[in-house]
Design a protein around this motif. Structure first.
Motif, PDB file in Angstrom:
ATOM      1  N   GLY A  17       4.127 -12.065  -4.781  1.00  0.00           N
ATOM      2  CA  GLY A  17       4.822 -12.119  -6.052  1.00  0.00           C
ATOM      3  C   GLY A  17       4.350 -11.011  -6.961  1.00  0.00           C
ATOM      4  N   HIS A  18       3.863 -11.375  -8.134  1.00  0.00           N
ATOM      5  CA  HIS A  18       3.379 -10.397  -9.094  1.00  0.00           C
ATOM      6  C   HIS A  18       1.855 -10.283  -9.061  1.00  0.00           C
ATOM      7  CE1 HIS A  18       7.312  -9.762 -10.836  1.00  0.00           C
ATOM      8  NE2 HIS A  18       7.476 -11.075 -10.912  1.00  0.00           N
ATOM      9  N   SER A  19       1.272 -10.594  -7.906  1.00  0.00           N
ATOM     10  CA  SER A  19      -0.179 -10.528  -7.749  1.00  0.00           C
ATOM     11  C   SER A  19      -0.524  -9.906  -6.405  1.00  0.00           C
ATOM     12  CB  SER A  19      -0.798 -11.932  -7.821  1.00  0.00           C
ATOM     13  OG  SER A  19      -0.501 -12.568  -9.047  1.00  0.00           O
ATOM     14  N   LEU A  20      -1.778  -9.508  -6.263  1.00  0.00           N
ATOM     15  CA  LEU A  20      -2.333  -9.135  -4.974  1.00  0.00           C
ATOM     16  C   LEU A  20      -3.365 -10.195  -4.603  1.00  0.00           C
ATOM     17  CD1 LEU A  20      -2.874  -5.250  -5.274  1.00  0.00           C
ATOM     18  CD2 LEU A  20      -0.886  -6.494  -4.414  1.00  0.00           C
ATOM     19  N   ARG A  21      -3.346 -10.622  -3.342  1.00  0.00           N
ATOM     20  CA  ARG A  21      -4.185 -11.739  -2.915  1.00  0.00           C
ATOM     21  C   ARG A  21      -4.799 -11.417  -1.563  1.00  0.00           C
ATOM     22  NH1 ARG A  21      -4.067 -17.418  -3.968  1.00  0.00           N
ATOM     23  NH2 ARG A  21      -4.675 -18.694  -2.172  1.00  0.00           N
ATOM     24  N   CYS A  22      -6.077 -11.763  -1.397  1.00  0.00           N
ATOM     25  CA  CYS A  22      -6.728 -11.554  -0.107  1.00  0.00           C
ATOM     26  C   CYS A  22      -6.752 -12.856   0.685  1.00  0.00           C
ATOM     27  CB  CYS A  22      -8.148 -11.004  -0.298  1.00  0.00           C
ATOM     28  SG  CYS A  22      -9.354 -12.228  -0.871  1.00  0.00           S
ATOM     29  N   GLU A  23      -7.199 -12.791   1.934  1.00  0.00           N
ATOM     30  CA  GLU A  23      -7.173 -13.959   2.820  1.00  0.00           C
ATOM     31  C   GLU A  23      -8.112 -15.069   2.346  1.00  0.00           C
ATOM     32  OE1 GLU A  23     -10.407 -12.062   6.003  1.00  0.00           O
ATOM     33  OE2 GLU A  23      -8.292 -12.279   6.549  1.00  0.00           O
ATOM     34  N   LYS A  24      -9.075 -14.719   1.493  1.00  0.00           N
ATOM     35  CA  LYS A  24      -9.995 -15.740   0.983  1.00  0.00           C
ATOM     36  C   LYS A  24      -9.537 -16.334  -0.341  1.00  0.00           C
ATOM     37  CE  LYS A  24     -14.076 -14.094   3.442  1.00  0.00           C
ATOM     38  NZ  LYS A  24     -15.504 -13.723   3.333  1.00  0.00           N
ATOM     39  N   GLY A  25      -8.355 -15.916  -0.796  1.00  0.00           N
ATOM     40  CA  GLY A  25      -7.766 -16.517  -1.974  1.00  0.00           C
ATOM     41  C   GLY A  25      -8.069 -15.838  -3.288  1.00  0.00           C
ATOM     42  N   HIS A  26      -8.838 -14.752  -3.255  1.00  0.00           N
ATOM     43  CA  HIS A  26      -9.078 -14.012  -4.501  1.00  0.00           C
ATOM     44  C   HIS A  26      -7.780 -13.329  -4.921  1.00  0.00           C
ATOM     45  CE1 HIS A  26     -13.219 -13.906  -2.515  1.00  0.00           C
ATOM     46  NE2 HIS A  26     -13.334 -14.731  -3.549  1.00  0.00           N
ATOM     47  N   THR A  27      -7.386 -13.510  -6.162  1.00  0.00           N
ATOM     48  CA  THR A  27      -6.073 -13.069  -6.637  1.00  0.00           C
ATOM     49  C   THR A  27      -6.212 -12.183  -7.864  1.00  0.00           C
ATOM     50  OG1 THR A  27      -5.086 -15.116  -5.807  1.00  0.00           O
ATOM     51  CG2 THR A  27      -3.794 -13.851  -7.390  1.00  0.00           C
ATOM     52  N   PHE A  28      -5.408 -11.109  -7.884  1.00  0.00           N
ATOM     53  CA  PHE A  28      -5.454 -10.137  -8.975  1.00  0.00           C
ATOM     54  C   PHE A  28      -4.025  -9.840  -9.403  1.00  0.00           C
ATOM     55  CE2 PHE A  28      -9.002  -9.690  -6.143  1.00  0.00           C
ATOM     56  CZ  PHE A  28     -10.097  -9.688  -6.994  1.00  0.00           C
ATOM     57  N   ASP A  29      -3.756 -10.073 -10.673  1.00  0.00           N
ATOM     58  CA  ASP A  29      -2.398  -9.909 -11.177  1.00  0.00           C
ATOM     59  C   ASP A  29      -2.027  -8.437 -11.324  1.00  0.00           C
ATOM     60  OD1 ASP A  29      -2.078 -12.640 -11.373  1.00  0.00           O
ATOM     61  OD2 ASP A  29      -2.715 -12.720 -13.473  1.00  0.00           O
ATOM     62  N   LEU A  30      -0.766  -8.145 -11.051  1.00  0.00           N
ATOM     63  CA  LEU A  30      -0.227  -6.820 -11.298  1.00  0.00           C
ATOM     64  C   LEU A  30       0.216  -6.734 -12.753  1.00  0.00           C
ATOM     65  CD1 LEU A  30       1.915  -6.411  -8.063  1.00  0.00           C
ATOM     66  CD2 LEU A  30      -0.039  -4.982  -8.689  1.00  0.00           C
ATOM     67  N   ALA A  31      -0.205  -5.704 -13.443  1.00  0.00           N
ATOM     68  CA  ALA A  31       0.216  -5.506 -14.825  1.00  0.00           C
ATOM     69  C   ALA A  31       1.697  -5.170 -14.879  1.00  0.00           C
ATOM     70  CB  ALA A  31      -0.604  -4.374 -15.459  1.00  0.00           C
ATOM     71  N   ARG A  32       2.278  -5.342 -16.035  1.00  0.00           N
ATOM     72  CA  ARG A  32       3.705  -5.075 -16.200  1.00  0.00           C
ATOM     73  C   ARG A  32       4.052  -3.634 -15.847  1.00  0.00           C
ATOM     74  NH1 ARG A  32       5.973  -7.218 -21.747  1.00  0.00           N
ATOM     75  NH2 ARG A  32       4.990  -9.067 -20.810  1.00  0.00           N
ATOM     76  N   SER A  33       3.128  -2.714 -16.102  1.00  0.00           N
ATOM     77  CA  SER A  33       3.376  -1.307 -15.777  1.00  0.00           C
ATOM     78  C   SER A  33       3.061  -0.973 -14.327  1.00  0.00           C
ATOM     79  CB  SER A  33       2.561  -0.399 -16.699  1.00  0.00           C
ATOM     80  OG  SER A  33       1.189  -0.722 -16.642  1.00  0.00           O
ATOM     81  N   GLY A  34       2.563  -1.952 -13.543  1.00  0.00           N
ATOM     82  CA  GLY A  34       2.464  -1.763 -12.098  1.00  0.00           C
ATOM     83  C   GLY A  34       1.079  -1.632 -11.513  1.00  0.00           C
ATOM     84  N   TYR A  35       0.047  -1.423 -12.316  1.00  0.00           N
ATOM     85  CA  TYR A  35      -1.285  -1.267 -11.735  1.00  0.00           C
ATOM     86  C   TYR A  35      -1.952  -2.633 -11.554  1.00  0.00           C
ATOM     87  CZ  TYR A  35      -3.585  -2.248 -16.224  1.00  0.00           C
ATOM     88  OH  TYR A  35      -4.037  -2.866 -17.365  1.00  0.00           O
ATOM     89  N   VAL A  36      -2.997  -2.654 -10.700  1.00  0.00           N
ATOM     90  CA  VAL A  36      -3.770  -3.878 -10.509  1.00  0.00           C
ATOM     91  C   VAL A  36      -5.186  -3.642 -11.018  1.00  0.00           C
ATOM     92  CG1 VAL A  36      -4.415  -3.241  -8.131  1.00  0.00           C
ATOM     93  CG2 VAL A  36      -4.522  -5.644  -8.850  1.00  0.00           C
TER      94      VAL A  36
END
Length: 264
Positions: A17-36
């Motif tokens: 979706g609007h996040s990046l997620r690893c296999e261990k469940g750590h999640t990082f949201d993508l900013a509106r301008s596209g960077y993480v």
């Protein structure tokens, strides 16, 4: 496509979706301008602040360093990389050249989230991450090319993420860079010393220089240039006053290009 790595466990991050997620469940949201944002520190601000970003954007967008950008584009196109990184990309002025490389996987990393907001809007086809160039959120041996333009140089990390025979282009100040500015600020300005590159995994394979004069009109343009330099932090208030009195400025700009190849 190269995946950014999780700063917690270093596993690959995949878009969810609007996040990046690893296999261990750590999640990082993508900013509106596209960077993480992959900076783990809770410190509110990292890297350049909004005023510095605006100053650099105004100066660069006025075209004073356009010849530098053209030479960098030529050097990169000649190498035909499949993957590259702008290390310390700032607001994406130089990263924008990636828009002319549609077959290349292009990445940008910078500490300043303020700068990355601008970079994301400027370069919609480049993937950006807020992270330190000294701890790149990338797997080892994944890149064909890196460039570092007036940014902190992290040779150990560059060597780690470059493939065998991958290349690093470093752009920094030449001997006479901004001598006209320094002659106003200081009573005894001195030329810039030559850069020294001494690393067991890199060999210098090419060098080039670019030198020309620029003329600035108006206090805003002069102040914008000054804010881009280390002199902004190192100059006394008394010497800064000398620059505030100026409404025009002529100075040489002198850029040194050094190409290093990774040796294993």
């Amino acid at each position: 496509m190269i995946s950014f790595r999780c700063p917690v466990c270093f596993a690959a991050l995949k878009q969810n979706g609007h996040s990046l997620r690893c296999e261990k469940g750590h999640t990082f949201d993508l900013a509106r301008s596209g960077y993480v944002n992959l900076i783990r520190s809770q410190k509110k601000n990292h890297g350049d602040d909004p005023e510095m970003v605006r100053a650099r954007s105004r100066f660069l967008d006025a075209g004073y360093y356009q010849p530098l950008k053209r030479q960098l584009i030529q050097m990169i196109r000649a190498r035909q990389p499949r993957s590259l990184l702008d290390s310390g990309c700032g607001e994406g002025y130089y990263t924008e050249l990636c828009e002319s490389l549609p077959q290349c996987d292009c990445l940008g990393v910078d500490l300043s989230r303020q700068a990355l907001k601008t970079a994301g809007r400027r370069c919609p086809h480049v993937r950006f991450a807020a992270a330190s160039v000294f701890a790149l959120p990338l797997p080892s041996d994944c890149l064909d090319l890196i460039w570092s333009c007036f940014a902190p140089l992290a040779l150990d990390e560059n060597a780690r993420v470059l493939r065998h025979q991958g290349e690093l282009i470093v752009i920094g100040p030449g001997r006479d860079h901004l001598m006209g500015l320094k002659e106003i600020l200081y009573s005894s300005p001195y030329p810039n010393p030559p850069a020294i590159f001494d690393h067991p995994r890199f060999q210098i394979v090419d060098t080039a220089q670019l030198r020309y004069d620029i003329h600035l009109e108006g206090a805003q343009a002069i102040h914008d240039l000054f804010m881009m330099t280390p002199y902004y932090y190192k100059t006394s208030l008394q010497d800064k006053q000398k620059l505030l009195q100026r409404t025009s400025l002529s100075t040489p700009v002198h850029f040194q290009f050094t190409v290093l190849k990774k040796q294993d």
